[in-house]
Write an enzyme that holds these catalytic residues in place. Structure first.
Site, PDB file in Angstrom:
ATOM      1  CB  ALA A 131      -2.457   7.597  -3.573  1.00 11.90           C
ATOM      2  CB  THR A 150      -0.994  -0.039   1.191  1.00 11.63           C
ATOM      3  OG1 THR A 150      -1.901   1.055   1.077  1.00 11.63           O
ATOM      4  CG2 THR A 150      -0.306   0.025   2.540  1.00 11.63           C
ATOM      5  CG  ASN A 151      -0.266   4.786  -1.368  1.00 16.31           C
ATOM      6  OD1 ASN A 151      -0.886   5.602  -0.704  1.00 16.31           O
ATOM      7  ND2 ASN A 151      -0.770   4.213  -2.458  1.00 16.31           N
ATOM      8  N   PRO A 152       1.316   5.489   1.946  1.00 12.87           N
ATOM      9  CG  PRO A 152       3.221   6.615   2.658  1.00 12.87           C
ATOM     10  CD  PRO A 152       2.623   5.947   1.468  1.00 12.87           C
TER      11      PRO A 152
END
Ligand code: CTP
Length: 398
Positions: free
Chosen positions: A278, A211-213
């Site tokens: 995102a 995933t991403n932040p």
């Protein structure tokens, strides 16, 4: 015009920004609103009630026990079209979030919880950054409160690089005007707007993900701001820790493909798509059915690209499409390329390597690029203010 004939309660709590509330009271009155000012005891230390009485032409109240008629006055304010809190100090936000009724202003907020509230926070930057204040603002936002500011700039203690300073009276007036003007005059009224937010998550196995932040804050702020302007908003959110905005239809998705599927259903009927999510760009080529034990040694994972959501959607003719470009260098050139390649009307460029911008923070600094070559560089602002400025630009295309 949205202001003439409207009834506004202006709640003023004790901070040096009170001096700006005088200008706001005058601005609202001159625009034709009936303005009832309620001062907290601390606010009355900063500005005497008589100042507001002169500016609004109406009696001002400071206490539940004022001349024995304060309760009647609350009654008068039974159905204000809008309650504005300016300044909204950390203390008044905390007391409102707790549902306390320990003075006239908080009693009014508790008793008239069905009325729209616009709060303009003003406090020391450390108090604004305190998790207690963040949580209080989140609670009040969930209850439908609207916020304008705070801005970055000089505070009573000196200049600050972090938010805390109350928005200027004209910005508060503009936000109030928008809230009061929900009705049919708003360009957003009845427009179907789809906003995406947050990251997506791709599973390696049942317990591990890529995933991403992304926090989702920018997308949630956009969804709330568009709703405040009168749009029919649907939020499509990846996994975030944010509470879904009260009363705003929200579809929760996990993977990039889930998000694509949700949008395939929603976008054909939309007037605008704001793609601030995102989505994960890569996913494991295959997903393990069981947790792989660490003791099994090193792991090599083959990744494949996820679908390009924006590129895959059937667009309605005339639909306004806004994309985001999160870059870490060569931002303008990359964002311009995305504007072209993804056939966007606007691309919002933010640079993740810049302090205070991008993922996981409450502020952002963005540049808005338009298909027709326009470029708007915004200063570092709280995400809700960035959202308002983005919508101001998008509004022209609607
Ligand atoms: N986006 C999308 N589908 C994806 C990934 C991103 O529709 N699978 C959208 C994002 O929501 C954003 C825009 O495309 O509005 C640009 O996202 P970004 O990650 O910057 O661009 P990519 O298309 O992934 O391009 P690159 O990774 O090459 O920079």
């Amino acid at each position: 015009m949205s202001v003439p004939g409207r009834h506004v309660v202006l709640g003023v709590s004790g901070g040096i920004a009170c001096y700006k509330s005088c200008t706001l009271a005058r601005r609202l009155t001159e625009a034709g609103a009936t303005v009832d000012v309620v001062l907290t005891a601390a606010a009355a230390e900063f500005v005497r009630p008589v100042t507001f009485e002169a500016l609004t032409g109406r009696p001002v109240l400071t206490s539940l026990w004022d001349r024995g008629r304060a309760l009647a006055h609350i009654d008068l304010a039974k159905h204000p079209d809008l309650v504005i809190l300016a300044p909204a100090t950390a203390s008044v936000l905390a007391r409102a979030a707790m549902g306390m009724a320990d003075d006239l202003l908080t009693t009014l907020l508790l008793a008239r919880a069905d009325r729209p509230v616009l709060a303009a926070p003003a406090m020391n930057d450390a108090m604004y950054a305190n998790p207690a204040t963040t949580a209080n603002i989140a609670t009040l936002t969930t209850r439908g409160w609207h916020f304008v500011g705070p801005e970055i700039g000089a505070l009573a203690e000196g200049p600050s690089e972090r938010p805390g300073r109350m928005s200027e009276p004209e910005a508060i007036f503009a936000a109030a005007e928008r809230l009061l003007g929900h009705s049919n005059s708003s360009k957003w009224s009845g427009k179907r707007v789809v906003v995406t937010a947050g990251p997506t998550r791709e599973h390696l196995d049942p317990v591990r993900v890529i995933t991403n932040p992304s926090s989702g804050r920018m997308g949630y702020a956009l969804a709330e701001a568009a709703r405040a302007r009168g749009a029919d908003v649907v939020l499509v959110s990846g996994p975030t820790e944010l509470a879904p905005p009260a009363g705003l239809p929200t579809t929760h998705v996990e993977t990039t493909e889930d998000m694509q599927r949700a949008l395939q259903t929603l976008v054909p009927n939309a007037d605008a798509l704001i793609m601030s999510a995102a989505p994960a760009d890569y996913r494991p080529k295959s997903r393990e059915g069981k947790k792989r034990p660490r003791s099994a040694g090193p792991l090599t994972v083959e990744l494949e690209a996820t679908p390009d959501i924006l590129g895959s959607l059937q667009r309605r003719k005339g639909m306004v499409v806004v994309g985001f470009a999160l870059e870490t260098g060569n931002g303008l050139a990359n964002a311009r390329a995305k504007l072209q390649n993804k056939a966007l009307d606007y691309v919002i460029l933010n640079d993740a390597s810049e302090p205070g911008a991008g993922f996981e923070v409450t502020t952002n600094r963005v540049t808005i690029l338009g298909r027709n070559g326009t470029q708007v560089d915004l200063p570092l602002l709280p995400k809700r203010d960035v959202a308002e400025r983005i919508l101001d630009v998008v509004e022209e295309a609607l």
